[in-house]
Design an enzyme around this catalytic site. Structure first.
Site, PDB file in Angstrom:
ATOM      1  N   HIS A  28       0.836  -1.204   0.000  1.00  0.00           N
ATOM      2  CA  HIS A  28       0.000   0.000   0.000  1.00  0.00           C
ATOM      3  C   HIS A  28       0.872   1.255   0.000  1.00  0.00           C
ATOM      4  CE1 HIS A  28      -2.614  -3.165   1.528  1.00  0.00           C
ATOM      5  NE2 HIS A  28      -3.648  -2.435   1.164  1.00  0.00           N
ATOM      6  N   SER A  31      -1.143   4.834   0.363  1.00  0.00           N
ATOM      7  CA  SER A  31      -1.582   5.152   1.729  1.00  0.00           C
ATOM      8  C   SER A  31      -0.412   5.564   2.597  1.00  0.00           C
ATOM      9  CB  SER A  31      -2.283   3.941   2.341  1.00  0.00           C
ATOM     10  OG  SER A  31      -3.445   3.600   1.627  1.00  0.00           O
ATOM     11  N   SER A 116      -6.601  -4.919  11.004  1.00  0.00           N
ATOM     12  CA  SER A 116      -8.055  -4.890  11.122  1.00  0.00           C
ATOM     13  C   SER A 116      -8.392  -3.505  11.649  1.00  0.00           C
ATOM     14  CB  SER A 116      -8.538  -5.979  12.085  1.00  0.00           C
ATOM     15  OG  SER A 116      -9.934  -5.976  12.159  1.00  0.00           O
ATOM     16  N   ASN A 177      -6.954  11.367   3.913  1.00  0.00           N
ATOM     17  CA  ASN A 177      -6.562  11.435   2.501  1.00  0.00           C
ATOM     18  C   ASN A 177      -7.741  11.271   1.535  1.00  0.00           C
ATOM     19  OD1 ASN A 177      -7.039   8.638   2.251  1.00  0.00           O
ATOM     20  ND2 ASN A 177      -4.898   8.115   2.646  1.00  0.00           N
ATOM     21  N   LYS A 239      -3.761  11.013  -1.070  1.00  0.00           N
ATOM     22  CA  LYS A 239      -3.262   9.666  -1.287  1.00  0.00           C
ATOM     23  C   LYS A 239      -2.320   9.690  -2.494  1.00  0.00           C
ATOM     24  CE  LYS A 239      -5.298   5.128  -0.519  1.00  0.00           C
ATOM     25  NZ  LYS A 239      -6.585   4.458  -0.263  1.00  0.00           N
ATOM     26  N   HIS A 253      -5.603   1.986  -4.488  1.00  0.00           N
ATOM     27  CA  HIS A 253      -5.409   1.444  -3.138  1.00  0.00           C
ATOM     28  C   HIS A 253      -4.842   0.028  -3.199  1.00  0.00           C
ATOM     29  CE1 HIS A 253      -6.331   1.086   1.201  1.00  0.00           C
ATOM     30  NE2 HIS A 253      -6.583  -0.186   0.922  1.00  0.00           N
ATOM     31  N   GLU A 356     -17.500  -3.634  24.624  1.00  0.00           N
ATOM     32  CA  GLU A 356     -16.677  -4.841  24.737  1.00  0.00           C
ATOM     33  C   GLU A 356     -15.440  -4.801  23.839  1.00  0.00           C
ATOM     34  OE1 GLU A 356     -20.666  -5.683  26.287  1.00  0.00           O
ATOM     35  OE2 GLU A 356     -20.017  -4.929  24.314  1.00  0.00           O
ATOM     36  N   ARG A 463     -23.572 -18.700  36.431  1.00  0.00           N
ATOM     37  CA  ARG A 463     -24.342 -17.772  37.264  1.00  0.00           C
ATOM     38  C   ARG A 463     -24.814 -18.406  38.568  1.00  0.00           C
ATOM     39  NH1 ARG A 463     -30.014 -14.979  35.289  1.00  0.00           N
ATOM     40  NH2 ARG A 463     -30.209 -13.438  36.962  1.00  0.00           N
TER      41      ARG A 463
END
Length: 615
Positions: A28, A31, A116, A177, A239, A253, A356, A463
């Site tokens: 990349h 980027s 990710s 970008n 970019k 990209h 979470e 529980r």
């Protein structure tokens, strides 16, 4: 470095990004080129780091949240003298440390695995919290994000929390970008659209031209002097900056430049600028592990104690003995019982509220600073954070996850609250450990054992109250199991864990009254599984019956089956699991409806024995 030198360094970072991607035939570079000026100013003027001592307690921390821009990171490492020219050109090749997306498993200067999108900021919040509340050193946490990833909800979980915690040691640079993978981003170059969102979460915001090195320098200086608020630097960039054939163009990209040699010439050619990165200030050594006496809670045989209660009490005891243990919770501490740790060790307790993904990201950040986090929520809600758990494994992070309210045995709350997929989810994580205790003393022992393990560790708690069947001195090695009923006349083996252990014991006693002897194995270590005990049981009894308060796929039954994947004959294996969608009912009614209570186990066992006799 002066302005001209900073500009030259930025051009070098662009050139080296182009060269690395060209050598790999993938990557990349565009980027990377958009953020080169940001990286140049940070590296040369503001980042305090000793590359020879990445564990130095005074080092600033840097997270490349837009991990696909790894050529830029590696180009910066080359400029700082951490890697050489030869290694730079091994980018993405077999055996190279310079992977397509950076990981700390390969490189000691990488804080966390990225790639990710939307995870760098939550982990950065965890590191910043460690700096503020635990390490008490002056390091800053720099996170470089892309504008595309600001669509991720986890970014805003982290942004709100950072503002709430007044993390003025956290500085985020957003490379705006305008272009994502398939085309323009939602807000394009509208910096104010992003600024309004960050300001709503009490951030100090700066909007700049991301290719003006003087403006970048001023923004970094202002960010460093801002007290009481985290700072975001929103930088308008292009970019593929500097190469006319790709600059600000869609469709480029994730691709090497079409003519890298021409692009390098347009950027002014290859350079070899070396940066003297500012060393970190003197800082005290990271926290020492206080090795006090571990006095785990003790429970008497026959007592009825919920394993979630035992978890909370054991965690407090572990915190008393070890000063590096910290707790993170998703605003359910009264249910998970981490509220006990919050009362006993408030300075080491981190409330992440109902977020979470943030909770796991914070745990990863704390672990990156050498702390031992226990992150707790309902087992069902950990599914929201599965990608964070997966990436934590890629990072090699050592975190403890605890899922309470597991299975249909929770009762009347209904299926939305029932963790029925968690064993499968955690078993499939690389290098994970999965534990499922059935009583309080077993839980306490396993909570303590988790602190000394590597990788992702998961403990499943229940529980309702269950009988204490083990003494407080009993040992429970990870990878082991316990044979609770056994005789020379055993006709089959019932393998259970957690709440179904007690149902299996009741079934075994009822069957014994009818002259049918069955072996009962408590498989508290679901991963790694006790292959030897399971194989012996199969040889002795010829048939295994697994019983689990979990969906059939990926849980206890599959763990048992894994013990017979070495080519030897597979015994007859029958499974009892939750195969229907539960509703609201009492715990006893739930277990019966699912066919995993003592009555159901005994009925199936009788059928299996009768079938074996008939055969």
């Amino acid at each position: 470095m002066n302005t001209r030198q900073l500009t030259e360094l930025a051009q070098q970072l662009r050139v080296d990004s182009v060269r690395a991607a060209a050598a790999a035939g993938s990557g990349h570079p565009t980027s990377s080129m958009s953020a080169a000026d940001l990286m140049a100013v940070l590296l040369a003027r503001h980042f305090r780091y000793d590359f020879e001592r990445p564990a130095h307690p005074g080092n600033d921390r840097f997270i490349l949240s837009k991990g696909h821009a790894s050529p830029l990171l590696y180009a910066a490492y080359k400029a700082a003298g951490a890697i050489n020219e030869t290694e730079l050109l091994t980018f993405r090749k077999l055996g190279s440390r310079l992977e397509g997306h950076p990981t700390p498993r390969r490189l000691p200067w990488v804080e966390t695995a990225t790639g990710s999108l939307g995870q760098g900021l939550p982990v950065g919040v965890g590191i910043a919290l460690a700096g503020k509340r635990l390490d008490h050193t002056g390091y800053r946490v720099w996170v470089m994000c892309g504008d595309s990833e600001l669509a991720e909800g986890s970014v805003w979980e982290a942004a709100e929390h950072a503002g709430h915690e007044h993390l003025d040691n956290l500085i985020v640079m957003v490379d705006v970008n305008r272009l994502g993978q398939r085309g323009p981003t939602r807000h394009g170059h509208d910096l104010d659209a992003y600024a309004r969102r960050f300001r709503a979460f009490d951030w100090h915001t700066l909007e700049i031209d991301g290719h003006d090195v003087e403006a970048i320098d001023r923004a970094c200086t202002e960010a460093e002097s801002t007290a009481g608020q985290p700072t975001v630097i929103l930088a308008r960039t292009f970019k593929g900056k500097g190469v006319g054939s790709v600059q600000n163009r869609e469709g480029m990209h994730g691709k090497p430049l079409p003519d890298p040699e021409e692009a390098i010439a347009e950027l002014g050619g290859v350079r070899n600028v070396q940066v003297e990165v500012e060393p970190p200030p003197a800082a005290r050594t990271l926290h020492a592990v206080r090795g006090g006496h571990l006095d785990l809670p003790r429970y008497d045989l026959g007592d009825r104690v919920a394993t979630r209660d035992a978890y909370g009490q054991a965690l407090v005891a572990l915190g008393n003995a070890r000063g590096d243990v910290v707790a993170v919770d998703g605003e359910v501490g009264d249910s998970t019982r981490t509220e006990l740790f919050a009362k006993g060790h408030p300075e080491r307790y981190f409330e992440c509220y109902i977020a979470e993904q943030l909770m796991v990201g914070v745990a990863v950040g704390l672990a990156a600073r050498g702390w031992v986090p226990y992150a707790s929520t309902f087992a069902a809600f950990l599914t929201r954070a599965h990608d964070f758990i997966r990436m934590a494994s890629i990072s090699g992070a050592g975190i403890n996850l605890v899922g309470s309210h597991a299975g249909c045995a929770i009762g009347e709350d209904g299926p939305s609250q029932m963790g029925l997929e968690d064993l499968a989810m955690l078993r499939c994580v690389y290098g994970s450990t999965v534990l499922y205790p059935c009583d309080a003393n077993q839980t306490a022992r396993l909570v303590a054992a988790m602190a000394g393990l590597d990788g992702i560790r998961y403990l499943r708690t229940s529980r309702g109250d269950t009988p204490v069947i083990y003494g407080p001195t009993e040992e429970f090695p990870v990878g082991g199991s316990k044979v609770l009923r056994a005789s020379a006349e055993d006709r089959l083996t019932v393998v259970a864990a957690g709440v179904t252990v007690h149902e299996a014991l009741k079934a075994a006693d009822a069957l014994a009254d009818q002259g049918i002897r069955v072996r009962v194995v408590d498989l508290y270590s679901v991963k790694p599984v006790d292959r030897a005990t399971l194989r012996e049981a199969a040889e002795r009894t010829g048939c295994l019956l697994t019983v689990e308060d979990h969906h059939e796929q990926g849980g206890l039954g599959d763990a048992v089956l894994d013990a017979f994947t070495d080519g030897r004959p597979v015994p007859r294996l029958e499974r009892l699991a939750v195969r229907t969608m539960p509703g609201s009912a009492t715990p006893a009614e739930q277990l019966h409806a699912a066919g995993i209570d003592a009555e159901s186990i005994a009925a199936v066992a009788r059928q299996l024995v009768e079938h074996a006799v008939a055969s």
